[in-house]
Design a protein around this motif. Sequence first.
Motif, PDB file in Angstrom:
ATOM      1  N   CYS A  22       0.888  -1.167  -0.183  1.00 49.25           N
ATOM      2  CA  CYS A  22      -0.028   0.006  -0.308  1.00 49.25           C
ATOM      3  C   CYS A  22       1.177   1.158  -0.035  1.00 49.25           C
ATOM      4  O   CYS A  22       1.735   1.542   0.845  1.00 49.25           O
ATOM      5  CB  CYS A  22      -0.973   0.006   1.458  1.00 49.25           C
ATOM      6  N   VAL A  23       0.798   2.040  -1.078  1.00 50.30           N
ATOM      7  CA  VAL A  23       1.696   3.129  -1.073  1.00 50.30           C
ATOM      8  C   VAL A  23       0.827   4.564  -0.840  1.00 50.30           C
ATOM      9  O   VAL A  23      -0.345   4.605  -1.174  1.00 50.30           O
ATOM     10  CB  VAL A  23       2.068   3.613  -2.640  1.00 50.30           C
ATOM     11  N   ALA A  24       1.283   5.061   0.385  1.00 50.88           N
ATOM     12  CA  ALA A  24       0.408   6.345   0.800  1.00 50.88           C
ATOM     13  C   ALA A  24       1.004   7.501   0.359  1.00 50.88           C
ATOM     14  O   ALA A  24       2.447   7.795   0.414  1.00 50.88           O
ATOM     15  CB  ALA A  24       0.485   5.991   2.390  1.00 50.88           C
ATOM     16  N   SER A  25       0.461   8.569   0.062  1.00 53.57           N
ATOM     17  CA  SER A  25       0.920   9.838  -0.285  1.00 53.57           C
ATOM     18  C   SER A  25      -0.164  10.956   0.571  1.00 53.57           C
ATOM     19  O   SER A  25      -1.135  10.626   0.786  1.00 53.57           O
ATOM     20  CB  SER A  25       0.779  10.302  -1.700  1.00 53.57           C
ATOM     21  N   GLY A  26       0.526  12.061   1.230  1.00 55.90           N
ATOM     22  CA  GLY A  26      -0.088  12.890   1.794  1.00 55.90           C
ATOM     23  C   GLY A  26      -0.385  12.960   3.210  1.00 55.90           C
ATOM     24  O   GLY A  26      -0.610  13.529   3.919  1.00 55.90           O
ATOM     25  N   LEU A  27       0.330  11.573   3.809  1.00 54.24           N
ATOM     26  CA  LEU A  27       0.333  11.526   5.247  1.00 54.24           C
ATOM     27  C   LEU A  27       1.534  12.267   6.039  1.00 54.24           C
ATOM     28  O   LEU A  27       1.572  12.293   7.128  1.00 54.24           O
ATOM     29  CB  LEU A  27       0.365   9.765   5.252  1.00 54.24           C
ATOM     30  N   GLN A  73       6.462  -1.714   7.284  1.00 51.26           N
ATOM     31  CA  GLN A  73       6.382  -0.522   6.541  1.00 51.26           C
ATOM     32  C   GLN A  73       7.709  -0.029   6.164  1.00 51.26           C
ATOM     33  O   GLN A  73       8.670  -0.278   6.964  1.00 51.26           O
ATOM     34  CB  GLN A  73       5.511   0.595   7.484  1.00 51.26           C
ATOM     35  N   ASP A  74       7.861   0.722   5.117  1.00 52.24           N
ATOM     36  CA  ASP A  74       9.055   1.291   4.739  1.00 52.24           C
ATOM     37  C   ASP A  74       8.602   2.867   4.607  1.00 52.24           C
ATOM     38  O   ASP A  74       8.109   3.482   3.911  1.00 52.24           O
ATOM     39  CB  ASP A  74       9.517   0.961   3.349  1.00 52.24           C
ATOM     40  N   ILE A  75       9.046   3.737   5.791  1.00 51.96           N
ATOM     41  CA  ILE A  75       8.663   4.977   5.881  1.00 51.96           C
ATOM     42  C   ILE A  75       9.350   5.867   4.615  1.00 51.96           C
ATOM     43  O   ILE A  75       8.507   6.719   4.275  1.00 51.96           O
ATOM     44  CB  ILE A  75       8.701   5.547   7.180  1.00 51.96           C
ATOM     45  N   ALA A  76      10.187   5.444   4.411  1.00 53.91           N
ATOM     46  CA  ALA A  76      10.974   6.324   3.282  1.00 53.91           C
ATOM     47  C   ALA A  76      10.154   6.271   2.044  1.00 53.91           C
ATOM     48  O   ALA A  76      10.079   7.269   1.372  1.00 53.91           O
ATOM     49  CB  ALA A  76      12.450   5.955   3.151  1.00 53.91           C
ATOM     50  N   LYS A  77       9.721   5.007   1.888  1.00 56.33           N
ATOM     51  CA  LYS A  77       9.004   4.757   0.762  1.00 56.33           C
ATOM     52  C   LYS A  77       7.498   5.018   0.898  1.00 56.33           C
ATOM     53  O   LYS A  77       6.740   4.867  -0.109  1.00 56.33           O
ATOM     54  CB  LYS A  77       9.404   3.577   0.084  1.00 56.33           C
ATOM     55  N   ARG A  78       7.261   5.255   1.969  1.00 59.65           N
ATOM     56  CA  ARG A  78       5.407   5.667   2.352  1.00 59.65           C
ATOM     57  C   ARG A  78       4.861   4.196   1.885  1.00 59.65           C
ATOM     58  O   ARG A  78       3.988   4.285   1.160  1.00 59.65           O
ATOM     59  CB  ARG A  78       5.215   6.830   1.704  1.00 59.65           C
ATOM     60  N   THR A  79       5.324   3.142   2.232  1.00 54.42           N
ATOM     61  CA  THR A  79       4.609   1.943   1.653  1.00 54.42           C
ATOM     62  C   THR A  79       4.493   1.129   3.023  1.00 54.42           C
ATOM     63  O   THR A  79       5.456   1.004   3.753  1.00 54.42           O
ATOM     64  CB  THR A  79       5.624   1.321   0.779  1.00 54.42           C
ATOM     65  N   LEU A  80       3.260   0.470   2.922  1.00 55.61           N
ATOM     66  CA  LEU A  80       2.929  -0.470   3.999  1.00 55.61           C
ATOM     67  C   LEU A  80       2.831  -1.772   3.393  1.00 55.61           C
ATOM     68  O   LEU A  80       2.366  -1.804   2.158  1.00 55.61           O
ATOM     69  CB  LEU A  80       1.475  -0.043   4.666  1.00 55.61           C
ATOM     70  N   PHE A  81       3.290  -2.895   4.066  1.00 53.78           N
ATOM     71  CA  PHE A  81       3.356  -4.315   3.408  1.00 53.78           C
ATOM     72  C   PHE A  81       2.250  -5.154   4.480  1.00 53.78           C
ATOM     73  O   PHE A  81       2.151  -5.011   5.624  1.00 53.78           O
ATOM     74  CB  PHE A  81       4.609  -4.644   3.483  1.00 53.78           C
ATOM     75  N   LEU A  82       1.915  -6.122   3.800  1.00 51.29           N
ATOM     76  CA  LEU A  82       1.520  -7.275   4.651  1.00 51.29           C
ATOM     77  C   LEU A  82       1.698  -8.392   3.869  1.00 51.29           C
ATOM     78  O   LEU A  82       1.447  -8.946   2.773  1.00 51.29           O
ATOM     79  CB  LEU A  82      -0.284  -7.183   4.263  1.00 51.29           C
ATOM     80  N   GLN A  83       2.565  -9.215   4.736  1.00 49.47           N
ATOM     81  CA  GLN A  83       3.147 -10.430   4.249  1.00 49.47           C
ATOM     82  C   GLN A  83       2.099 -11.505   4.657  1.00 49.47           C
ATOM     83  O   GLN A  83       2.034 -11.531   5.701  1.00 49.47           O
ATOM     84  CB  GLN A  83       4.391 -11.043   4.946  1.00 49.47           C
ATOM     85  N   MET A  84       1.488 -12.338   3.773  1.00 49.01           N
ATOM     86  CA  MET A  84       0.761 -13.395   4.179  1.00 49.01           C
ATOM     87  C   MET A  84       1.068 -14.880   3.825  1.00 49.01           C
ATOM     88  O   MET A  84       1.417 -14.985   2.434  1.00 49.01           O
ATOM     89  CB  MET A  84      -0.760 -13.286   3.486  1.00 49.01           C
ATOM     90  N   THR A  92     -10.074 -15.482   1.666  1.00 45.48           N
ATOM     91  CA  THR A  92     -10.369 -14.935   0.862  1.00 45.48           C
ATOM     92  C   THR A  92     -11.273 -13.752   1.082  1.00 45.48           C
ATOM     93  O   THR A  92     -12.188 -13.672   1.799  1.00 45.48           O
ATOM     94  CB  THR A  92     -11.401 -15.623  -0.058  1.00 45.48           C
ATOM     95  N   ALA A  93     -10.916 -12.521   0.452  1.00 52.19           N
ATOM     96  CA  ALA A  93     -11.557 -11.096   0.729  1.00 52.19           C
ATOM     97  C   ALA A  93     -11.055 -10.077  -0.085  1.00 52.19           C
ATOM     98  O   ALA A  93      -9.890 -10.382  -0.691  1.00 52.19           O
ATOM     99  CB  ALA A  93     -11.251 -10.828   2.225  1.00 52.19           C
ATOM    100  N   VAL A  94     -11.745  -8.922  -0.010  1.00 52.74           N
ATOM    101  CA  VAL A  94     -10.962  -7.810  -0.652  1.00 52.74           C
ATOM    102  C   VAL A  94     -10.232  -7.179   0.556  1.00 52.74           C
ATOM    103  O   VAL A  94     -10.708  -7.188   1.929  1.00 52.74           O
ATOM    104  CB  VAL A  94     -12.171  -6.894  -1.028  1.00 52.74           C
ATOM    105  N   TYR A  95      -9.048  -6.765   0.356  1.00 50.74           N
ATOM    106  CA  TYR A  95      -7.972  -6.288   1.481  1.00 50.74           C
ATOM    107  C   TYR A  95      -7.966  -4.944   1.213  1.00 50.74           C
ATOM    108  O   TYR A  95      -7.490  -4.437  -0.107  1.00 50.74           O
ATOM    109  CB  TYR A  95      -6.835  -7.054   1.332  1.00 50.74           C
ATOM    110  N   TYR A  96      -8.018  -4.211   2.225  1.00 53.09           N
ATOM    111  CA  TYR A  96      -7.965  -2.694   2.247  1.00 53.09           C
ATOM    112  C   TYR A  96      -7.156  -2.144   3.226  1.00 53.09           C
ATOM    113  O   TYR A  96      -6.627  -2.723   4.270  1.00 53.09           O
ATOM    114  CB  TYR A  96      -9.405  -1.964   2.717  1.00 53.09           C
ATOM    115  N   CYS A  97      -6.262  -1.202   2.653  1.00 54.02           N
ATOM    116  CA  CYS A  97      -5.276  -0.318   3.465  1.00 54.02           C
ATOM    117  C   CYS A  97      -5.771   0.898   4.296  1.00 54.02           C
ATOM    118  O   CYS A  97      -6.822   1.402   3.315  1.00 54.02           O
ATOM    119  CB  CYS A  97      -4.200   0.034   2.647  1.00 54.02           C
ATOM    120  N   GLY A  98      -5.961   1.103   4.996  1.00 57.92           N
ATOM    121  CA  GLY A  98      -6.439   2.143   5.983  1.00 57.92           C
ATOM    122  C   GLY A  98      -5.428   3.288   6.826  1.00 57.92           C
ATOM    123  O   GLY A  98      -4.317   2.690   7.181  1.00 57.92           O
ATOM    124  N   ALA A  99      -5.615   4.394   6.949  1.00 61.80           N
ATOM    125  CA  ALA A  99      -4.761   5.180   7.760  1.00 61.80           C
ATOM    126  C   ALA A  99      -5.658   6.000   8.905  1.00 61.80           C
ATOM    127  O   ALA A  99      -6.830   6.606   8.444  1.00 61.80           O
ATOM    128  CB  ALA A  99      -4.091   6.289   6.735  1.00 61.80           C
TER     129      ALA A  99
END
Length: 124
Positions: A22-27, A73-84, A92-99
């Motif tokens: 999940c790439v975040a911008s504006g945070l 997370q990689d703060i420098a790249k503003r990216t959140l990860f989920l290793q499953m 099985t689901a739709v996976y959402y990233c939230g802030a």
Amino acid sequence: QVQLVESGGGSVQAGDSLTLSCVASGLHDHIGYCMGWFRRPPGKEREGVAAISTDGGSTYYADSVKGRYTISQDIAKRTLFLQMDSLKPEDTAVYYCGADVYGGSWLNQHGYHYWGRGTQVTVS
């Protein structure tokens, strides 16, 4: 303006692994936020899966995924990860990233302010 964009979903077999991003911008204007992964299984309500504090010092997991999922997370790249790992059909689901811009909501989705559009994960 905060934007969250998820990727990495797909169709896999039971026992396989998958990593969501999940790439975040504006945070950067928000201090003290936490990030989380949520999912909506078919025909069910959205539920919290994993959450992490801004400094990465605190992580929270739903009982159903403990020991199988890892949030990071990689703060420098503003990216959140989920290793499953060890995926099951019930994942099985739709996976959402939230802030949560104030922090502290962890797996409580009602405290989150921004959401991505989601990415589909199907385990058969």
